[in-house]
Design an enzyme around this catalytic site. Structure first.
Site, PDB file in Angstrom:
ATOM      1  N   TYR A   1      43.270  11.382  41.534  1.00  0.00           N
ATOM      2  CA  TYR A   1      43.965  11.061  40.336  1.00  0.00           C
ATOM      3  C   TYR A   1      45.635  11.222  40.315  1.00  0.00           C
ATOM      4  CZ  TYR A   1      39.595  11.058  37.580  1.00  0.00           C
ATOM      5  OH  TYR A   1      38.260  10.799  36.999  1.00  0.00           O
TER       6      TYR A   1
ATOM      7  N   TYR B   1      35.083  12.076  44.477  1.00  0.00           N
ATOM      8  CA  TYR B   1      36.075  13.514  44.720  1.00  0.00           C
ATOM      9  C   TYR B   1      35.444  14.546  44.775  1.00  0.00           C
ATOM     10  CZ  TYR B   1      36.765  13.293  39.664  1.00  0.00           C
ATOM     11  OH  TYR B   1      36.463  13.376  38.294  1.00  0.00           O
TER      12      TYR B   1
ATOM     13  N   ARG C   1      31.953  14.607  42.947  1.00  0.00           N
ATOM     14  CA  ARG C   1      31.539  13.834  41.707  1.00  0.00           C
ATOM     15  C   ARG C   1      31.308  12.399  42.012  1.00  0.00           C
ATOM     16  NH1 ARG C   1      32.679  13.553  36.568  1.00  0.00           N
ATOM     17  NH2 ARG C   1      30.425  13.122  36.636  1.00  0.00           N
TER      18      ARG C   1
ATOM     19  N   HIS D   1      33.058   7.151  39.339  1.00  0.00           N
ATOM     20  CA  HIS D   1      32.904   6.929  37.905  1.00  0.00           C
ATOM     21  C   HIS D   1      34.039   6.491  36.995  1.00  0.00           C
ATOM     22  CE1 HIS D   1      34.434  11.052  38.183  1.00  0.00           C
ATOM     23  NE2 HIS D   1      34.953  11.005  37.330  1.00  0.00           N
TER      24      HIS D   1
ATOM     25  N   HIS E   1      36.068   6.931  33.387  1.00  0.00           N
ATOM     26  CA  HIS E   1      35.988   7.549  32.050  1.00  0.00           C
ATOM     27  C   HIS E   1      36.460   6.379  30.888  1.00  0.00           C
ATOM     28  CE1 HIS E   1      36.021  11.746  33.715  1.00  0.00           C
ATOM     29  NE2 HIS E   1      36.630  11.164  34.774  1.00  0.00           N
TER      30      HIS E   1
END
Ligand SMILES: [Fe+2]
Length: 199
Positions: A72, A111, A121, A124, A126
């Protein structure tokens, strides 16, 4: 009318076309600096509906995600993976008159997140959805079919098992852009028995 008077007059959220930029729903273009973002291009599309399956037009959808390396952009990020100078990982758009939306983006990487030993995780994206009623708000995550990390992820598993499938997008060969991008369908239902779970 002066803007301030107009603002005091409104009783609904205002998401006009004017606040949405031309490339806001194309994450492969909206942050380019010196080239194309790295990774697998994908198309994510679907429909936003109420509990009766009626399409919800003019609903604001915002998405955010990690880059292809699972990184991110934000400061709190701790994952030791490269940033992509041409990818920010944020986009938004309004649904059309048929409740439909479509983004182009880069498939996000998995990640680690430090919740427990060897915690990763699943891939995905969001989603935030804001419609025109209080009950037409949703924050959730879209997953990819067949992810081997599902069974190890406490966030995914926090959703009761019958509803987990509602969070997993469906691969569509029909909607895939030949020579360009694989397509994943993700429909959102904002109320009722088949409501997309919050995540
Ligand atoms: Fe995330």
């Amino acid at each position: 009318m002066p803007a301030i008077e107009w603002l005091s007059d409104i009783s609904l959220p205002v998401f006009g076309e004017s606040v949405i930029g031309k490339f806001d729903n194309d994450l492969t273009k909206n942050a380019r600096r010196n080239g194309e973002p790295i990774g697998e291009r994908i198309k994510v599309y679907g429909k936003v509906m109420d509990e009766y399956g009626r399409p919800l037009p003019n609903v604001l959808i915002e998405i955010w995600q990690a880059n292809a390396a699972g990184r991110y952009i934000h400061k709190a990020e701790i994952h030791d993976a490269p940033l992509d100078p041409n990818f920010l990982g944020g986009g938004r758009m309004l649904t059309d008159s048929g409740g439909k939306y479509q983004f182009y983006t880069i498939k996000p990487g998995a990640y680690p997140w430090g919740n427990h030993f060897n915690a990763w995780r699943p891939n995905h994206i969001h989603f935030s959805v804001i419609g025109h009623q209080l009950s037409h708000r949703l924050v959730t995550q879209m997953y990819f079919p067949g992810d081997p990390l599902f069974e190890f992820d406490p966030i995914f598993k926090s959703v009761p098992s019958p509803a987990r499938d509602l969070l997993i997008s469906k691969f569509s060969m029909d909607m895939t852009d030949p020579e360009f991008a694989l397509a994943y369908e993700f429909n959102l239902v904002l109320n009722g028995k088949y409501k997309t779970p919050f995540e």
